[in-house]
Design a protein around this motif. Structure first.
Motif, PDB file in Angstrom:
ATOM      1  N   MET A   1      -7.060   0.652  -4.986  1.00  0.00           N
ATOM      2  CA  MET A   1      -7.084   1.288  -5.967  1.00  0.00           C
ATOM      3  C   MET A   1      -5.996   2.050  -6.560  1.00  0.00           C
ATOM      4  N   LEU A   2      -5.366   2.358  -6.036  1.00  0.00           N
ATOM      5  CA  LEU A   2      -3.998   2.913  -6.343  1.00  0.00           C
ATOM      6  C   LEU A   2      -3.063   2.797  -4.866  1.00  0.00           C
ATOM      7  N   TYR A   3      -1.906   2.462  -4.656  1.00  0.00           N
ATOM      8  CA  TYR A   3      -0.809   2.511  -3.621  1.00  0.00           C
ATOM      9  C   TYR A   3       0.812   3.185  -3.816  1.00  0.00           C
ATOM     10  N   TYR A   4       1.269   3.721  -2.969  1.00  0.00           N
ATOM     11  CA  TYR A   4       2.115   4.633  -2.873  1.00  0.00           C
ATOM     12  C   TYR A   4       2.817   4.596  -1.760  1.00  0.00           C
ATOM     13  N   SER A   5       4.014   5.052  -2.762  1.00  0.00           N
ATOM     14  CA  SER A   5       4.874   5.277  -1.395  1.00  0.00           C
ATOM     15  C   SER A   5       5.237   6.341  -0.748  1.00  0.00           C
ATOM     16  N   GLY A   6       5.635   6.431   0.225  1.00  0.00           N
ATOM     17  CA  GLY A   6       6.052   7.776   0.956  1.00  0.00           C
ATOM     18  C   GLY A   6       5.071   8.636   1.986  1.00  0.00           C
ATOM     19  N   LEU A   7       5.432   9.804   1.713  1.00  0.00           N
ATOM     20  CA  LEU A   7       4.782  10.685   2.655  1.00  0.00           C
ATOM     21  C   LEU A   7       2.984  11.271   1.679  1.00  0.00           C
ATOM     22  N   SER A   8       3.578  11.156   0.834  1.00  0.00           N
ATOM     23  CA  SER A   8       2.394  11.822  -0.122  1.00  0.00           C
ATOM     24  C   SER A   8       2.227  11.274  -1.491  1.00  0.00           C
ATOM     25  N   MET A   9       1.344  11.443  -2.279  1.00  0.00           N
ATOM     26  CA  MET A   9       1.119  10.974  -3.292  1.00  0.00           C
ATOM     27  C   MET A   9       1.505  12.228  -4.416  1.00  0.00           C
ATOM     28  N   ASN A  10       2.206  11.265  -5.265  1.00  0.00           N
ATOM     29  CA  ASN A  10       2.265  12.127  -6.537  1.00  0.00           C
ATOM     30  C   ASN A  10       2.600  10.955  -7.578  1.00  0.00           C
ATOM     31  N   LEU A  11       3.399  11.616  -9.041  1.00  0.00           N
ATOM     32  CA  LEU A  11       2.968  11.378 -10.278  1.00  0.00           C
ATOM     33  C   LEU A  11       4.180   9.970 -10.278  1.00  0.00           C
ATOM     34  N   ASN A  12       4.791   9.962  -9.794  1.00  0.00           N
ATOM     35  CA  ASN A  12       6.647   9.656  -9.075  1.00  0.00           C
ATOM     36  C   ASN A  12       6.430   7.968  -8.708  1.00  0.00           C
ATOM     37  N   ASN A  13       5.395   8.403  -7.437  1.00  0.00           N
ATOM     38  CA  ASN A  13       5.356   7.156  -6.291  1.00  0.00           C
ATOM     39  C   ASN A  13       3.909   6.444  -6.274  1.00  0.00           C
ATOM     40  N   VAL A  14       3.184   7.117  -7.097  1.00  0.00           N
ATOM     41  CA  VAL A  14       1.483   5.468  -6.997  1.00  0.00           C
ATOM     42  C   VAL A  14       1.209   4.744  -8.066  1.00  0.00           C
ATOM     43  N   ASN A  15       0.987   4.432  -8.535  1.00  0.00           N
ATOM     44  CA  ASN A  15       0.721   3.070  -9.064  1.00  0.00           C
ATOM     45  C   ASN A  15      -0.602   2.194  -9.180  1.00  0.00           C
ATOM     46  N   PRO A  16      -1.390   2.195  -9.791  1.00  0.00           N
ATOM     47  CA  PRO A  16      -2.743   1.216  -9.671  1.00  0.00           C
ATOM     48  C   PRO A  16      -2.328   0.398  -9.588  1.00  0.00           C
ATOM     49  N   CYS A  17      -3.750  -0.575  -9.426  1.00  0.00           N
ATOM     50  CA  CYS A  17      -3.690  -1.698  -8.403  1.00  0.00           C
ATOM     51  C   CYS A  17      -4.046  -2.426  -9.759  1.00  0.00           C
TER      52      CYS A  17
END
Length: 111
Positions: A1-17
């Protein structure tokens, strides 16, 4: 449902699938417009089902193999089905991940 890059999820690196949108839920007011305060225990059962679209996925996959455009845009206020979204907390704020088919109505953002 969501994917992200980096160590933790935040608004800058999270995107809905695909056909999901990320919605920031509205704070529930425990006071009516006339000043009557409602107990939190009474509203505990009412799940929030409206908010503002923060991020939009790439769209719904159609039978011809192409993605259809999203019916909402970032900044639109939407109302979605009760129990239609999955709750997630990002940066201490409440969000919900909602499928596009669960969106009941939307209004464009005010400028």
């Amino acid at each position: 449902m969501l994917y992200y890059s980096g160590l933790s999820m935040n608004l800058n690196n999270v995107n809905p699938c695909r056909d999901y949108v990320l919605v920031q839920l509205e704070e529930e007011s425990l006071e009516t417009s006339s000043g009557i305060v409602i107990a939190a225990a009474v509203t505990r059962e009412n799940l929030p089902c409206e908010g503002t679209v923060v991020k939009v996925g790439e769209g719904r996959l159609a039978s011809n193999g192409e993605f259809s455009a999203s019916p909402v845009a970032v900044g639109d206020r939407i109302k979605f089905k009760d129990y239609g979204g999955n709750d997630v907390t990002l940066e201490g704020k409440a969000f919900s991940i909602v499928r596009m088919i669960d969106i009941l109505c939307s209004t464009e953002k005010k400028e």
